[in-house]
Design an enzyme around this catalytic site. Structure first.
Site, PDB file in Angstrom:
ATOM      1  N   HIS A  22       0.882  -1.169   0.000  1.00  0.00           N
ATOM      2  CA  HIS A  22       0.000   0.000   0.000  1.00  0.00           C
ATOM      3  C   HIS A  22       0.923   1.223   0.000  1.00  0.00           C
ATOM      4  O   HIS A  22       2.029   1.171   0.529  1.00  0.00           O
ATOM      5  CB  HIS A  22      -0.834  -0.060   1.287  1.00  0.00           C
ATOM      6  CG  HIS A  22      -1.925   0.955   1.378  1.00  0.00           C
ATOM      7  ND1 HIS A  22      -1.691   2.269   1.694  1.00  0.00           N
ATOM      8  CD2 HIS A  22      -3.263   0.844   1.206  1.00  0.00           C
ATOM      9  CE1 HIS A  22      -2.849   2.923   1.715  1.00  0.00           C
ATOM     10  NE2 HIS A  22      -3.817   2.081   1.418  1.00  0.00           N
TER      11      HIS A  22
ATOM     12  N   ASP B 281       3.353  -3.847   7.924  1.00  0.00           N
ATOM     13  CA  ASP B 281       2.062  -3.199   7.719  1.00  0.00           C
ATOM     14  C   ASP B 281       0.978  -4.256   7.934  1.00  0.00           C
ATOM     15  O   ASP B 281       0.750  -5.105   7.075  1.00  0.00           O
ATOM     16  CB  ASP B 281       2.009  -2.617   6.302  1.00  0.00           C
ATOM     17  CG  ASP B 281       0.627  -2.094   5.956  1.00  0.00           C
ATOM     18  OD1 ASP B 281      -0.241  -2.039   6.844  1.00  0.00           O
ATOM     19  OD2 ASP B 281       0.411  -1.729   4.778  1.00  0.00           O
TER      20      ASP B 281
ATOM     21  N   GLN C 118      -4.251  -4.907   7.035  1.00  0.00           N
ATOM     22  CA  GLN C 118      -5.216  -5.870   6.507  1.00  0.00           C
ATOM     23  C   GLN C 118      -5.166  -7.202   7.261  1.00  0.00           C
ATOM     24  O   GLN C 118      -5.930  -8.111   6.951  1.00  0.00           O
ATOM     25  CB  GLN C 118      -4.950  -6.134   5.018  1.00  0.00           C
ATOM     26  CG  GLN C 118      -5.111  -4.920   4.125  1.00  0.00           C
ATOM     27  CD  GLN C 118      -6.558  -4.469   3.997  1.00  0.00           C
ATOM     28  OE1 GLN C 118      -7.489  -5.242   4.201  1.00  0.00           O
ATOM     29  NE2 GLN C 118      -6.748  -3.206   3.676  1.00  0.00           N
TER      30      GLN C 118
ATOM     31  N   LYS D 122     -10.335  -0.212  10.269  1.00  0.00           N
ATOM     32  CA  LYS D 122     -10.497  -1.456   9.506  1.00  0.00           C
ATOM     33  C   LYS D 122     -10.816  -2.636  10.432  1.00  0.00           C
ATOM     34  O   LYS D 122     -11.085  -3.729   9.965  1.00  0.00           O
ATOM     35  CB  LYS D 122      -9.229  -1.762   8.707  1.00  0.00           C
ATOM     36  CG  LYS D 122      -8.946  -0.758   7.587  1.00  0.00           C
ATOM     37  CD  LYS D 122      -7.831  -1.261   6.712  1.00  0.00           C
ATOM     38  CE  LYS D 122      -7.133  -0.159   5.938  1.00  0.00           C
ATOM     39  NZ  LYS D 122      -7.953   0.418   4.879  1.00  0.00           N
TER      40      LYS D 122
ATOM     41  N   CYS E  19      -4.881   2.598  -3.670  1.00  0.00           N
ATOM     42  CA  CYS E  19      -3.665   3.129  -3.036  1.00  0.00           C
ATOM     43  C   CYS E  19      -2.513   2.148  -3.183  1.00  0.00           C
ATOM     44  O   CYS E  19      -1.690   2.008  -2.273  1.00  0.00           O
ATOM     45  CB  CYS E  19      -3.889   3.447  -1.563  1.00  0.00           C
ATOM     46  SG  CYS E  19      -5.143   4.691  -1.310  1.00  0.00           S
TER      47      CYS E  19
END
Lengths: 142, 402
Positions: free
Chosen positions: B116, B193, B196, B219, B356
């Site tokens: 991302h 990261d 997700q 999220k 993104c």
């Protein structure tokens, strides 16, 4: 559903499939403006040739959705042969119309009138605007 | 009628005719989170770490309690939990504070084309400013990061490994634990990261042994405007704050000042207190439910939906083997934004665009795509509506002459 069908039906799809005045010219007498819509990757370049305050030619190149690409094609057909003053008024009114702002309905937007349907799809206003914004920038650059 | 024990907790599902398949962009919020945010705004509204009256005390208590809840949730200690504006701000904090100071010309930073922009651009910026080299893990033929491909770019010059745990477009799970071990053998720091991942699997930073890990509240059922940076204490302690101002200082003189200890030195000014408290309640929700059962459900939905969508002529799917809830696809010959308006007209919420993640689009050699993201509160009935809408969309665009 009908909204979407109406939006695509008329001029938009015809210009998307058969774009007019497409392809840029390596001619420095044209003013060239390139705009991107970073959220979706629409990428449009508008070339305008102005002589004695007349739009003698207007061309486009780029990629994007049907609304974006067709509105670039409609833009070029609308603008060729107009005076720069008239062109500015038309483009300004068009941009206000698609953004659902107050605009002068007496101004004849010709084929571009059909983009009034975009007002039903606020998320697509940007798509309908970028070619016309590029053209406005070209007029200002001149 | 299929049972979904979680669905009733989400007012947007119960009160609207909406098929929400965009949870990878932002999840819906359960009633408990909405109530927690409202409780702060309605009943407290006081600043934290300052006032001594009852409301200020309760606000401070709830804010700090969230830090403890986050710490327990990922098996860290509260001192390792920094509140930020979101995963983006968290990853920028590591790059701007640790990265700019500790990365030098000739050093290498490993990233991937699956990143991302929030995981890629902070390190691209560090590379440009320090003269370090940005190195990409070659993706395999499916678009995955593999251990072998990671090893092919890992070197004695590697100082930072900044990778996604789960791709936000293709939904692939990175073999991150193995990669972290390999990176540490080269004394590189690892920045994960997990935006997700945190809502799809248990995340344990002590098992992973990562140095930094970032995620967003919104999220994972929490409010927007709040995110988390986990950092090992030894790194947080040596890092300088990138913002200075109220609350983060200890002692202010005319010509110099001293900072509080981490994590407080990174939380300058009034933080999004209501959002932080809401995140604490979101974590309660995860703790009260079984994340593995939720994820099993997501994977069943995904398998069913993928199988049905695959049968429709005129559809290209970009992540056929994805193990999480994402389906990245296009209707052939139709730009994703044209298609998404059709879905929107049928109350099917999808994401369209480059997500993104422009490097993923470039790797796939497309301009944009549609992404359906399935979450635990979705049902097979939702999937059927989506499948029908997709079939009808293909017919519609064909009829319109696309």
């Amino acid at each position: 559903m009908e909204n979407l069908e109406n939006l695509y039906r008329e001029v938009i799809l015809e210009h998307y499939k058969n774009p007019r005045n497409k392809g840029l010219l390596p001619d420095p007498s044209y003013v060239t403006v390139h705009i991107k819509n970073p959220s979706c990757g629409d990428d449009i370049t508008i070339q305008t040739k102005i002589k004695d305050n007349q739009i003698v030619d207007c061309r486009h190149e780029g990629k994007g959705c049907s609304i974006c690409c067709s509105s670039a094609s409609v833009l070029t057909e609308t603008m060729i042969g107009k005076s720069t003053d008239k062109a500015k008024i038309i483009a300004d009114n068009y941009l206000k119309m698609v953004a659902n702002k107050i605009y002068d309905e007496k101004i004849d937007l010709e084929e571009a009138e059909v983009y009034i349907g975009v007002r039903q799809f606020p998320a697509r206003v940007k798509c309908a605007s970028i070619a016309w914004q590029a053209f406005m920038q070209a007029l200002a650059k001149k | 009628m299929e049972q979904n024990i979680w669905r009733a907790d989400f007012p947007q599902i119960t009160e609207k005719d909406m098929i929400y398949l965009d949870s990878a962009a932002s999840s819906l919020k359960p009633n408990s989170v909405i109530m927690a945010v409202t409780h702060y705004d309605h009943d407290l509204s006081a600043n934290i770490h300052r006032g001594v009256y009852k409301e200020a005390y309760e606000a401070t208590f709830l804010y700090e309690e969230t830090r403890e809840k986050v710490a327990r949730f990922i098996n860290a200690i509260p001192e390792e939990i920094v509140f930020t504006r979101g995963a983006t701000a968290a990853l920028n904090l590591v790059a701007l504070s640790y990265g700019l100071k500790n990365i030098h010309p000739g050093d290498e930073i490993i990233v991937s084309e699956l990143e991302h922009h929030s995981s890629l651009l902070p390190w691209q910026n560090v590379a440009l400013k320090t003269g370090a080299k940005l190195v990409y893990v070659p993706l395999d033929s499916e678009g995955r990061i593999t251990i072998a491909n990671f090893e092919s770019v890992l070197s004695d010059h590697t100082k930072v490994v900044a990778l996604t745990y789960i791709s936000n477009v293709l939904g692939y799970i990175t073999p991150i634990a193995e990669i972290i071990t390999l990176a540490h053998a080269k004394k590189a720091i690892t920045v994960i990261d997990a935006a997700q991942a945190i809502e799809h699997m248990p995340v344990d930073v002590k098992t992973l042994k990562c140095d930094f890990l970032a995620f967003s509240g919104h999220k994972m059922l929490g409010p927007t405007g709040i995110g988390i940076l986990y950092g090992k204490q030894e790194y947080l302690e040596i890092m300088e704050p990138i913002e200075v101002g109220g609350d983060m200082n200890d002692n202010v003189n005319k010509y110099d000042a001293e900072w509080k200890d981490s994590p407080y030195k990174f939380e300058a000014g009034t933080m999004p207190i209501a959002s932080a408290i809401g995140l604490g309640t979101a974590i309660d929700y995860w703790q009260e439910h079984n994340i593995m059962a939720m994820e099993d459900h997501v994977r069943r939905l995904r398998k069913y939906t993928y199988t049905q969508i695959k049968k429709i002529p005129g559809i290209t799917i970009y992540n056929p083997t994805s193990e999480t809830g994402l389906i990245a696809f296009n209707i052939d010959g139709v730009h994703a934004h044209d298609a998404s308006s059709y879905f929107a007209e049928h109350n099917v919420c999808l994401r369209a665009g480059h997500h993104c993640a422009q490097l993923v689009m470039k790797w796939l050699n497309i301009e944009a795509c549609l992404r359906a993201s399935l979450f635990f509160y979705n049902t097979f009935a939702d999937c059927d509506r989506f499948i029908d809408a997709t079939k009808n969309a293909v017919k519609f665009f064909h009829k319109m002459g696309f």
